[in-house]
Design an enzyme around this catalytic site. Structure first.
Site, PDB file in Angstrom:
ATOM      1  N   LYS A  39       0.876  -1.183   0.000  1.00  0.00           N
ATOM      2  CA  LYS A  39       0.000   0.000   0.000  1.00  0.00           C
ATOM      3  C   LYS A  39       0.909   1.227   0.000  1.00  0.00           C
ATOM      4  O   LYS A  39       2.037   1.168   0.472  1.00  0.00           O
ATOM      5  CB  LYS A  39      -0.874   0.007   1.255  1.00  0.00           C
ATOM      6  CG  LYS A  39      -2.092   0.890   1.160  1.00  0.00           C
ATOM      7  CD  LYS A  39      -3.261   0.174   0.489  1.00  0.00           C
ATOM      8  CE  LYS A  39      -4.413   1.123   0.229  1.00  0.00           C
ATOM      9  NZ  LYS A  39      -5.597   0.422  -0.254  1.00  0.00           N
ATOM     10  N   ASP A  70      -6.923   4.325  -4.615  1.00  0.00           N
ATOM     11  CA  ASP A  70      -7.618   4.209  -3.326  1.00  0.00           C
ATOM     12  C   ASP A  70      -8.215   5.599  -3.077  1.00  0.00           C
ATOM     13  O   ASP A  70      -8.431   6.351  -4.047  1.00  0.00           O
ATOM     14  CB  ASP A  70      -6.637   3.793  -2.209  1.00  0.00           C
ATOM     15  CG  ASP A  70      -7.331   3.427  -0.902  1.00  0.00           C
ATOM     16  OD1 ASP A  70      -7.943   2.354  -0.825  1.00  0.00           O
ATOM     17  OD2 ASP A  70      -7.283   4.226   0.061  1.00  0.00           O
TER      18      ASP A  70
HETATM   19  P1  NDP Z   1     -12.800   7.932  -2.985  1.00  0.00           P
HETATM   20  O1  NDP Z   1     -11.714   8.899  -2.774  1.00  0.00           O
HETATM   21  O2  NDP Z   1     -13.338   7.713  -4.342  1.00  0.00           O
HETATM   22  O3  NDP Z   1     -14.048   8.275  -2.042  1.00  0.00           O
HETATM   23  C1  NDP Z   1     -13.883   8.347  -0.654  1.00  0.00           C
HETATM   24  C2  NDP Z   1     -15.188   8.815  -0.043  1.00  0.00           C
HETATM   25  O4  NDP Z   1     -15.098   8.707   1.379  1.00  0.00           O
HETATM   26  C3  NDP Z   1     -15.496  10.258  -0.339  1.00  0.00           C
HETATM   27  O5  NDP Z   1     -16.881  10.430  -0.341  1.00  0.00           O
HETATM   28  C4  NDP Z   1     -14.847  10.961   0.840  1.00  0.00           C
HETATM   29  O6  NDP Z   1     -15.398  12.237   1.126  1.00  0.00           O
HETATM   30  C5  NDP Z   1     -15.149  10.010   1.959  1.00  0.00           C
HETATM   31  N1  NDP Z   1     -14.100  10.122   2.997  1.00  0.00           N
HETATM   32  C6  NDP Z   1     -12.775   9.878   2.834  1.00  0.00           C
HETATM   33  N2  NDP Z   1     -12.119  10.104   3.981  1.00  0.00           N
HETATM   34  C7  NDP Z   1     -13.054  10.496   4.860  1.00  0.00           C
HETATM   35  C8  NDP Z   1     -13.010  10.862   6.233  1.00  0.00           C
HETATM   36  N3  NDP Z   1     -11.851  10.869   6.894  1.00  0.00           N
HETATM   37  N4  NDP Z   1     -14.174  11.198   6.826  1.00  0.00           N
HETATM   38  C9  NDP Z   1     -15.341  11.185   6.143  1.00  0.00           C
HETATM   39  N5  NDP Z   1     -15.449  10.844   4.843  1.00  0.00           N
HETATM   40  C10 NDP Z   1     -14.323  10.488   4.230  1.00  0.00           C
HETATM   41  O7  NDP Z   1     -12.249   6.558  -2.351  1.00  0.00           O
HETATM   42  P2  NDP Z   1     -12.773   5.069  -2.581  1.00  0.00           P
HETATM   43  O8  NDP Z   1     -14.235   5.070  -2.803  1.00  0.00           O
HETATM   44  O9  NDP Z   1     -11.883   4.436  -3.574  1.00  0.00           O
HETATM   45  O10 NDP Z   1     -12.431   4.401  -1.172  1.00  0.00           O
HETATM   46  C11 NDP Z   1     -13.368   4.329  -0.089  1.00  0.00           C
HETATM   47  C12 NDP Z   1     -12.959   3.229   0.866  1.00  0.00           C
HETATM   48  O11 NDP Z   1     -12.923   1.974   0.155  1.00  0.00           O
HETATM   49  C13 NDP Z   1     -11.573   3.383   1.487  1.00  0.00           C
HETATM   50  O12 NDP Z   1     -11.598   2.839   2.802  1.00  0.00           O
HETATM   51  C14 NDP Z   1     -10.697   2.507   0.608  1.00  0.00           C
HETATM   52  O13 NDP Z   1      -9.513   2.070   1.264  1.00  0.00           O
HETATM   53  C15 NDP Z   1     -11.646   1.361   0.354  1.00  0.00           C
HETATM   54  N6  NDP Z   1     -11.329   0.522  -0.799  1.00  0.00           N
HETATM   55  C16 NDP Z   1     -11.252   1.059  -2.054  1.00  0.00           C
HETATM   56  C17 NDP Z   1     -10.952   0.274  -3.138  1.00  0.00           C
HETATM   57  C18 NDP Z   1     -10.964   0.778  -4.526  1.00  0.00           C
HETATM   58  O14 NDP Z   1     -10.889  -0.041  -5.451  1.00  0.00           O
HETATM   59  N7  NDP Z   1     -11.084   2.077  -4.760  1.00  0.00           N
HETATM   60  C19 NDP Z   1     -10.622  -1.170  -2.950  1.00  0.00           C
HETATM   61  C20 NDP Z   1     -10.839  -1.655  -1.616  1.00  0.00           C
HETATM   62  C21 NDP Z   1     -11.140  -0.820  -0.582  1.00  0.00           C
HETATM   63  P3  NDP Z   1     -14.533  13.549   0.749  1.00  0.00           P
HETATM   64  O15 NDP Z   1     -14.573  13.605  -0.750  1.00  0.00           O
HETATM   65  O16 NDP Z   1     -15.233  14.670   1.421  1.00  0.00           O
HETATM   66  O17 NDP Z   1     -13.163  13.312   1.296  1.00  0.00           O
END
Ligand code: NDP
Length: 453
Positions: A126, A166
């Site tokens: 990661k 991510d």
């Molecule tokens: P994105 O950046 O596309 O979206 C993240 C979302 O979560 C946004 O809506 C963001 O809001 C919100 N968010 C992020 N950090 C915070 C925080 N500290 N508090 C509140 N809201 C938060 O990321 P992903 O959708 O790719 O990832 C989401 C989760 O899924 C993560 O935990 C990631 O590790 C996990 N994941 C992702 C994979 C992938 O293929 N993308 C694979 C496996 C797991 P804002 O825009 O306001 O920050």
């Protein structure tokens, strides 16, 4: 706590001080592994768990870049190469101001077991940076990505370490990173996944994590003779995982009702439909706006801004059947978990990594709801990344149907392997133990085969 768990945790805490998320992730796994150690004394004598908790390599570097005013900025870049027993390091890059060494170690550690569960030959890694893409221009994001890759490129490669996206790293960032890698190394290879379709990407990769989390929920429901048809769902986040979780929920006849971001959440009593989802995709992926705008656009929705004075998140306090946490780590605490249970939620499938705190997990397990931990439920993303690597090696592109079929088959085998391991080791229906143990055994046995390296 057993002597085994105690000794591992004492070592991990002493060697990795002030990294609470890493401690949390290790603790959850070694508690499950406690069930394995009596049957397999060879893992203890070979110090497999001690070795698995120590990253093979940790890379930290300066990322200097110029903002649009021409002023220098500096961020910190990381890559944790955790374990390469069963394949090249594989895992995403996260760009978010909260990123630090401990958070990336927790994510890399989780990735080792998750990747093993996918049945594909991928080790765990990661990386990322404390860079915040929010509010930056495309040119600033490009200059940052180019500087980041200028250092990272010497550590990665198609057979060594293959990063993906991510939080904060989507198609735009992967494009800039790939462009710079190709320019410096003068080679066009599958060194990153999540690429654009025209330059080596796979169909279904953007959808894979969200789709996979929903397939996992469907698999869990199937064990009780139920489906997602007609079920109501709370989804957190509004990024990649949340969007495609919502899409697949709609495909399977469920009713998703929420989205959130770091500013707050929207609750849409009428349900999110395809038109609203398309609007959110444009809002988040193109206009890069805030989820509060949803409630201005759609009158059936109410926006609730984050109230940092509360010790719980009201997002999790609505009547529903299912919950799909899809934002970030520790977003469901014990109070939230209790609220979910009180509101009738009996399916939790984690799209995010470690979104539930340990006391929250305990409540879910005690109540014997269908609880799919992230390392199993969100493995669809990395699974299709693995399929992207296969297609790159074959220099072929599979159809949407082919990739989606393989994804749903992989999610089913992750589900079945987790369920079988939970049963074999005396905790039936506990997908936490099942996923940890099933993921661990393959890596541990490989490490035994490969000697002390
Ligand atoms: P994105 O950046 O596309 O979206 C993240 C979302 O979560 C946004 O809506 C963001 O809001 C919100 N968010 C992020 N950090 C915070 C925080 N500290 N508090 C509140 N809201 C938060 O990321 P992903 O959708 O790719 O990832 C989401 C989760 O899924 C993560 O935990 C990631 O590790 C996990 N994941 C992702 C994979 C992938 O293929 N993308 C694979 C496996 C797991 P804002 O825009 O306001 O920050």
């Amino acid at each position: 706590m057993s002597e085994f768990v105690n000794s591992i945790m004492a070592m991990v805490k002493a060697k990795n001080p002030a990294e609470p998320e890493f401690h949390q992730a290790v603790m959850e796994v070694v508690e499950s592994l406690d069930l394995v150690m009596d049957k397999h004394p060879e893992y203890r004598t070979s110090k497999i768990v001690e070795r698995i908790c120590e990253p093979e390599r940790v890379i930290m570097f300066r990322v200097p870049w110029l903002d649009d005013q021409g002023d220098p900025q500096v961020n910190r870049g990381f890559r944790i190469e955790m374990n390469s027993a069963i394949g090249p390091y594989k895992g995403g890059l996260r760009f978010h101001p909260s990123v630090n060494l401990g958070i990336l170690k927790f994510l890399a550690f989780e990735q080792v077991f998750k990747n093993s569960l996918t049945t594909l030959p991928m080790g765990g890694g990661k990386g990322g940076s404390d860079f915040d893409p929010k509010g930056k221009s495309d040119n600033e994001v490009m200059r940052f990505c180019q500087s980041f890759m200028t250092e990272l490129q010497r550590h990665i490669g198609q057979f060594t370490d293959v990063p993906a996206g991510d939080i904060g790293v989507g198609g735009r960032e992967i494009g800039f990173l790939f462009g710079q890698y190709k320019r410096i190394r003068n080679e066009f290879v599958g060194v990153l996944t999540g690429k654009g379709l025209a330059w080596g990407g796979s169909l279904i990769r953007p959808e894979a994590t969200g789709y996979g989390a929903v397939y996992f929920a469907a698999n869990m429901l199937e064990t009780r003779g139920e489906t997602l048809e007609g079920k109501t769902a709370i989804v957190s986040g509004s990024g990649n995982v949340a969007q495609y979780t919502t899409e697949k929920l709609l495909d399977l006849g469920a009713k998703p009702m929420t989205f959130s971001d770091s500013g707050g959440y929207v609750y849409d009593e009428a349900g999110v439909d395809r038109e609203k989802l398309a609007w959110v995709m444009d809002l988040k992926n193109v206009r890069r706006g805030r989820i509060s705008e949803y409630a201005e656009k759609f009158k059936s929705a109410t926006y609730y801004p984050i109230d940092s004075g509360l010790d719980y998140n009201p997002l999790w306090d609505h009547k529903a059947d299912c919950a799909f946490p899809s934002a970030t780590q520790n977003e469901i605490n014990a109070k939230d978990a209790q609220n979910l249970l009180n509101n009738g939620v009996y399916v939790v499938s984690e799209g995010a990594n470690m979104p539930t705190t340990p006391d929250g997990v305990e409540l879910f397990l005690d109540k014997k709801i269908l609880y799919g931990p992230g390392k199993a439920a969100n493995a669809g993303g990395v699974a299709v990344s693995g399929l992207e690597m296969s297609q790159n090696s074959l220099r072929l592109s599979w159809t949407r149907e082919e990739v989606d079929g393989r994804l749903s088959g992989i999610m089913k085998s992750i589900h079945d392997a987790s369920k079988a391991a939970a049963e074999e080791f005396g905790t039936p229906d506990n997908y936490v133990n099942g996923a940890n143990i099933a993921g661990f055994l393959k890596v541990a046995n490989t490490m035994l085969d490969q000697g002390v390296v």
